[in-house]
Design a protein around this motif. Structure first.
Motif, mmCIF file in Angstrom:
data_model
loop_
_atom_site.group_PDB
_atom_site.id
_atom_site.type_symbol
_atom_site.label_atom_id
_atom_site.label_comp_id
_atom_site.label_asym_id
_atom_site.label_seq_id
_atom_site.Cartn_x
_atom_site.Cartn_y
_atom_site.Cartn_z
ATOM 1 N N SER A 52 -0.344 25.602 13.812
ATOM 2 C CA SER A 52 -0.020 26.664 12.863
ATOM 3 C C SER A 52 -1.075 27.767 12.902
ATOM 4 N N ALA A 53 -2.355 27.359 12.881
ATOM 5 C CA ALA A 53 -3.439 28.362 12.867
ATOM 6 C C ALA A 53 -3.357 29.255 14.106
ATOM 7 N N LYS A 54 -3.104 28.630 15.273
ATOM 8 C CA LYS A 54 -3.026 29.417 16.516
ATOM 9 C C LYS A 54 -1.846 30.378 16.476
ATOM 10 N N LYS A 55 -0.724 29.862 15.986
ATOM 11 C CA LYS A 55 0.481 30.715 15.953
ATOM 12 C C LYS A 55 0.297 31.885 14.996
ATOM 13 N N LEU A 56 -0.310 31.628 13.840
ATOM 14 C CA LEU A 56 -0.495 32.704 12.867
ATOM 15 C C LEU A 56 -1.522 33.719 13.380
ATOM 16 N N ALA A 57 -2.565 33.235 14.071
ATOM 17 C CA ALA A 57 -3.595 34.152 14.588
ATOM 18 C C ALA A 57 -2.964 35.159 15.550
ATOM 19 N N ARG A 58 -1.931 34.710 16.289
ATOM 20 C CA ARG A 58 -1.276 35.625 17.240
ATOM 21 C C ARG A 58 -0.548 36.765 16.539
ATOM 22 N N LYS A 59 -0.314 36.633 15.244
ATOM 23 C CA LYS A 59 0.402 37.692 14.514
ATOM 24 C C LYS A 59 -0.539 38.814 14.070
ATOM 25 N N ILE A 60 -1.847 38.604 14.169
ATOM 26 C CA ILE A 60 -2.785 39.640 13.712
ATOM 27 C C ILE A 60 -2.553 40.910 14.531
ATOM 28 N N GLY A 61 -2.430 42.019 13.831
ATOM 29 C CA GLY A 61 -2.185 43.305 14.497
ATOM 30 C C GLY A 61 -0.708 43.688 14.493
ATOM 31 N N SER A 62 0.168 42.714 14.218
ATOM 32 C CA SER A 62 1.599 43.040 14.222
ATOM 33 C C SER A 62 2.030 43.560 12.849
ATOM 34 N N GLU A 63 3.207 44.167 12.815
ATOM 35 C CA GLU A 63 3.763 44.645 11.545
ATOM 36 C C GLU A 63 4.980 43.814 11.185
ATOM 37 N N MET A 64 5.227 43.671 9.903
ATOM 38 C CA MET A 64 6.416 42.931 9.466
ATOM 39 C C MET A 64 6.856 43.391 8.081
ATOM 40 N N THR A 65 8.098 43.074 7.752
ATOM 41 C CA THR A 65 8.616 43.327 6.406
ATOM 42 C C THR A 65 8.412 42.072 5.570
ATOM 43 N N VAL A 66 7.896 42.264 4.360
ATOM 44 C CA VAL A 66 7.686 41.106 3.483
ATOM 45 C C VAL A 66 8.391 41.348 2.148
ATOM 46 N N LEU A 67 8.677 40.253 1.480
ATOM 47 C CA LEU A 67 9.306 40.297 0.157
ATOM 48 C C LEU A 67 8.259 39.850 -0.874
ATOM 49 N N VAL A 68 8.036 40.695 -1.882
ATOM 50 C CA VAL A 68 6.984 40.403 -2.869
ATOM 51 C C VAL A 68 7.460 39.290 -3.812
ATOM 52 N N ASP A 69 6.614 38.250 -3.935
ATOM 53 C CA ASP A 69 6.917 37.148 -4.863
ATOM 54 C C ASP A 69 6.234 37.350 -6.202
ATOM 55 N N ALA A 70 4.982 37.825 -6.159
ATOM 56 C CA ALA A 70 4.206 37.932 -7.404
ATOM 57 C C ALA A 70 3.060 38.913 -7.200
ATOM 58 N N VAL A 71 2.566 39.448 -8.318
ATOM 59 C CA VAL A 71 1.377 40.306 -8.288
ATOM 60 C C VAL A 71 0.425 39.739 -9.333
ATOM 61 N N ASP A 72 -0.803 39.383 -8.907
ATOM 62 C CA ASP A 72 -1.767 38.902 -9.896
ATOM 63 C C ASP A 72 -3.040 39.730 -9.813
ATOM 64 N N GLU A 73 -4.131 39.228 -10.384
ATOM 65 C CA GLU A 73 -5.362 40.046 -10.449
ATOM 66 C C GLU A 73 -5.984 40.267 -9.071
ATOM 67 N N GLU A 74 -5.574 39.448 -8.064
ATOM 68 C CA GLU A 74 -6.127 39.649 -6.712
ATOM 69 C C GLU A 74 -5.275 40.554 -5.852
ATOM 70 N N GLY A 75 -4.024 40.713 -6.225
ATOM 71 C CA GLY A 75 -3.143 41.573 -5.436
ATOM 72 C C GLY A 75 -1.751 40.993 -5.315
ATOM 73 N N VAL A 76 -1.090 41.384 -4.217
ATOM 74 C CA VAL A 76 0.313 41.001 -4.028
ATOM 75 C C VAL A 76 0.402 39.718 -3.201
ATOM 76 N N MET A 77 1.295 38.822 -3.637
ATOM 77 C CA MET A 77 1.624 37.655 -2.820
ATOM 78 C C MET A 77 3.071 37.826 -2.369
ATOM 79 N N ALA A 78 3.257 37.802 -1.078
ATOM 80 C CA ALA A 78 4.598 38.059 -0.538
ATOM 81 C C ALA A 78 4.900 37.028 0.542
ATOM 82 N N ARG A 79 6.090 37.134 1.085
ATOM 83 C CA ARG A 79 6.504 36.242 2.174
ATOM 84 C C ARG A 79 7.214 37.045 3.247
ATOM 85 N N GLY A 80 7.010 36.626 4.491
ATOM 86 C CA GLY A 80 7.732 37.244 5.595
ATOM 87 C C GLY A 80 9.036 36.505 5.846
ATOM 88 N N LYS A 81 9.749 36.951 6.884
ATOM 89 C CA LYS A 81 11.031 36.310 7.200
ATOM 90 C C LYS A 81 10.834 34.845 7.598
#
Ligand code: SF4
Length: 444
Positions: free
Chosen positions: A367-396
């Motif tokens: 999982s770590a290797k696969k996610l690291a390969r996404k660094i630099g890419s762009e994607m559309t995410v859906l916002v789940d929540a906003v708290d004091e640290e910022g936005v938590m969202a999910r990709g497709k």
């Protein structure tokens, strides 16, 4: 009469047809529709037909013609409805044709052409029903029960065989959810890919259009709502391959949650699960070839009765070869009444748990290797929540509650249910970290 919208009803045929008519009339009344004996006073007319003998066919076609001439808005149901071509040829202006025992399909068409009246009591419950999920995503149950007999599972004994919901009813619920603000529909059931098997893939109706009670057709229809559609619990039938083009075309999310449970053929047979590991690897390769964007999620059981260390190693080898994106694992736990409890060779509790831990460690690296390969890419995410640290969202590739998150630390200008276009700037074992992409923050 209720003073609400009125439906005229013509019923022909035998007691079974009369019983169908009663069901439809009951639903109409329960929802606040009035029923009237005269065509002219009705807002639309339902003709419940009979097709048993030629004389009945003629009588039914004449009744449809009369209703069309007198009123103009006609829904045809009942036995002759099974011969749609005949009806469409004689009366192309009817709004919809359904077969017998089709209360849900008929009601779906009625709702479409004649929205139900406002009833303060009925509307105490919101039209999308009471939901436990946040407003922007919702689980959509498409069937109940299961026809499989996996030896570790008691669901078929508890819930009985597969019963698929009528396709028009599922689509009606989906429409109400989307109208209520839902942005992501998650299809669930015990066995999502079997949808419609029990109904012999019968043709149902949605908005006056025929739709087969089958997962591919349901997904294609759901894609018309313009929201994310995600599939869970897809048993690896060959028919699953037919869904991949819908994912590649962007009609449903490129996400497949397929519970493989194991990879060793002997254990799979003892579990009464299909497929050999080589076939699975080939199929995974095919899915990725046809839809490179696809995210694959699966679950596995460790320490199944009789599982040897070598067989567990085979499962680990499969995991390394398959390079799945998301994995959940459970140490085998005997369920009261499950046939697998009678199998010999249950590994000790520590062994079962130790294998689960080793499997999850191996997957964490993948999982770590696969996610690291996404660094630099762009994607559309859906916002789940906003708290004091910022936005938590999910990709497709991230289902709520079971997969990772895309976190936008320090960004607050969004609300749950918003789509954002983001650039991935960091990753860890399960989550991604992102910032708003340069070309704008809103996306669809
Ligand atoms: S594990 Fe799933 S597919 Fe197997 S019997 Fe249980 S509900 Fe059905």
């Amino acid at each position: 009469m209720s003073g609400g919208p009125s439906v005229g009803f013509v019923s022909l045929g035998c007691p079974k047809a009369a019983s169908d008519a009663e069901l439809i009339l009951t639903r109409l009344r329960a929802e606040g529709y009035g029923t009237v004996p005269a065509y002219a006073a009705a807002d639309l007319v339902i003709v419940n037909t009979c097709g048993f003998i030629d004389a009945a066919v003629t009588e039914s076609l004449e009744a449809i013609g009369e209703a069309l001439a007198e009123n103009g808005k006609v829904i045809v149901t009942g036995c002759l409805g099974a011969r749609k071509d005949l009806i469409w040829a004689a009366h192309p202006k009817v709004l919809a044709v359904t077969g017998p025992h089709a209360t849900e399909e008929v009601m779906t068409v009625v709702h479409h052409y004649l929205p139900p009246p406002h009833d303060p009591l009925a509307h105490l419950v919101p039209p999308q029903g009471v939901r436990l999920t946040p407003g922007h995503f919702a689980y959509l149950k498409i069937s109940e029960g299961c026809n499989h007999r996996c030896s570790f599972c008691v669901i078929p004994a508890l819930r009985g065989p597969l019963v698929s919901r009528p396709v028009g009813e599922v689509l009606g619920e989906a429409e109400r959810l989307v109208e209520a603000g839902v942005k992501e529909l998650l299809l669930v059931s015990q066995d999502t890919s079997a949808y419609g098997v029990d109904a012999k893939y019968r043709t149902g109706f949605w908005g006056g259009r025929p739709v087969k009670t089958r997962l591919k057709e349901l997904c294609a229809a759901l894609s018309g709502f313009g929201v994310w559609v995600r599939l869970h619990y897809v048993y690896p039938y060959p028919a699953v391959d037919d869904l991949i083009p819908l994912m590649a075309e962007g009609k449903i999310l490129p996400y497949l949650d397929v519970p493989f449970q194991h990879a060793n053929p002997r254990i799979l047979a003892a579990m009464r699960r299909p497929a050999a590991a080589e076939d699975m690897l080939e199929r995974i390769e095919g899915w990725r070839r046809d839809c490179p964007e696809i995210t694959l999620r699966s679950t596995f059981i460790t320490g199944f009765p009789g599982e040897t260390e070598a067989e567990f190693q085979e499962l680990l080898d499969f995991l390394m070869a398959a390079q799945l994106d998301r994995v959940g694992a459970f140490a085998y736990s005997p369920m009261e009444g499950a046939p697998a409890n009678a199998l010999p060779g249950l590994p000790s509790e520590e062994e079962r748990e130790d294998r689960r831990r080793r499997l999850m460690e191996a997957q964490a690296e993948i999982s770590a290797k696969k996610l690291a390969r996404k660094i630099g890419s762009e994607m559309t995410v859906l916002v789940d929540a906003v708290d004091e640290e910022g936005v938590m969202a999910r990709g497709k590739g991230d289902a709520p509650e079971v997969d990772g998150l895309v976190c936008l630390d320090g960004f607050f200008a969004a609300e749950p249910g918003d789509f954002l276009r983001v650039k991935i700037i960091d990753a860890d074992t399960h989550d991604l970290y992102a910032q708003i992409a340069e070309d704008g923050d809103r996306a669809t």
